[in-house]
Design an enzyme around this catalytic site. Structure first.
Site: not given
Ligand code: MRU
Length: 356
Positions: A45-47, A96, A205, A246, A256-257
């Site tokens: 996970r994470g963009a 996603r 996270q 994201d 973002n999250k």
């Molecule tokens: O749902 P996730 O854990 O994939 O969400 C991740 C985030 O929101 C991060 O802050 C974002 O992807 C940036 S990662 C460098």
């Protein structure tokens, strides 16, 4: 430092992020369907990490496509191969919806496939090379973001306390991280006193992954629940906020999250600079503003259950958006691999890349 996605022994090794911090497990992925599943279930996970994983997923899917690959049937083979590869792309795109890096990386892989002249075997080889390139570039990009971020941080006090949300660290990228890349660079230069990590409900996270990464690096970290940020700011405990993204629209609105938006509002109320750290692959120049960013909604179980424990009474309804959009006017600067730019100035960030 950790690398969440590694090409090794003809397969992809993923650190299983659903098991951290209690278990460090590596999952081997051999097939594109398994990669799609790993992205959906947030093993990865994470963009940016999702983008890298999807790029390898495209290669794994390409590898599964059987064609005769004879010189005589070259054009038919090529056409059949590209049609099947589009199906792999469709599957991976469906995993996603919010992180644009996923679509960006798949687009780049499809472009490689269309632009590589030659046999199907040669196209497959070119796809593996492109996936490795996306991986290596992201690592370099994050290091550049870290260093530009360090330059953009407030000069006072000398040692800063930085609040971050979710995990935008090595685990969320090819390595090093975006927001945590800035933290890492600040730590290396002696400019960081401590990180405050929002726990980041519902998937935690921050508490699980950001805290784990900081502990691995010996960076002092304090975990707070999401509703404590305003209080900490009022107490004078926070010097700057740095988060990842994201998807960023052309005007600088940044998804973002979930919880990032409220953090930006409280930072503004306390006159604390609010930075978004993200590679240019996270900027979606096709979207004029953030209202068009698709927001993923995830299963309500993430809200009502922790481990074996059900938290809520029967008969309750849930709403579980995984991301929110922070309007550009709340963002001090967007830190990219080409430098830190005011959110309204992203085209200059992109052009700086072209002229580099
Ligand atoms: O749902 P996730 O854990 O994939 O969400 C991740 C985030 O929101 C991060 O802050 C974002 O992807 C940036 S990662 C460098």
């Amino acid at each position: 430092m950790v690398y969440p996605v590694i090409w090794k022994d003809n397969s992809v090794s993923l650190i299983d992020q659903t098991r951290l911090p209690n278990e460090y497990t590596v999952v081997e992925i051999h097939r594109s369907e398994d990669m799609a599943q790993a992205i959906t279930t947030m093993i990865v996970r994470g963009a940016p990490a999702i983008g890298v994983a999807a790029a390898y997923g495209m290669y794994l899917g390409a590898r599964e496509i059987e064609t005769s690959d004879s010189e005589v049937l070259l054009q038919e083979d090529r056409h059949e191969f590209l049609v099947k590869l589009e199906q792999v792309a469709k599957l991976l795109r469906s995993t996603r919806p919010t992180a644009v890096n996923l679509f960006w990386a798949i687009g780049r892989m499809m472009q490689t496939a269309y632009e590589t002249l030659g046999t199907v075997a040669e196209i497959k080889q070119a796809l593996l090379e492109t996936a490795k390139k996306i991986n290596a570039e992201d690592l370099q990009t994050c290091q550049a973001i870290g260093d530009h971020g360090l330059a953009a941080l407030p000069k006072n006090p000398e040692q800063l306390i930085i609040l971050t949300h979710c995990n935008a660290g090595a685990l969320a990228t090819a390595g090093y991280g975006t927001a945590l890349g800035v933290v890492r660079s600040a730590w290396k230069e002696g400019r960081l006193a401590r990180v405050y990590a929002d726990e980041t409900r519902p998937r935690l996270q921050g508490a699980k992954l950001t805290a784990w990464e900081c502990v691995q690096e010996g960076i002092p970290v304090t975990v707070i629940t999401d509703n404590m940020a305003a209080h900490c700011m009022k107490q004078g405990l926070i010097d700057a906020v740095v988060v990842g993204a994201d998807r960023i629209a052309a005007n600088g609105d940044a998804a973002n999250k979930i919880g990032t938006y409220s953090l930006a509002i409280v930072a503004k109320a306390h006159n604390i600079p609010f930075f978004v750290a993200a590679p240019l692959s996270t900027v979606d120049f096709e979207l004029i503003d953030g209202s068009q960013i698709p927001i993923e909604e995830r299963h309500p179980q993430e809200i009502y259950q922790i481990g074996e424990t059900i938290l809520t009474p029967p008969g309750v309804e849930f709403y579980n958006p995984a991301f929110d959009v922070t309007p550009a006017h709340l963002i001090t600067a967007i830190i990219t691999e080409n430098g830190a730019f005011p959110p309204g100035d992203l085209l200059n960030a992109k052009n700086a890349k072209i002229s580099n």
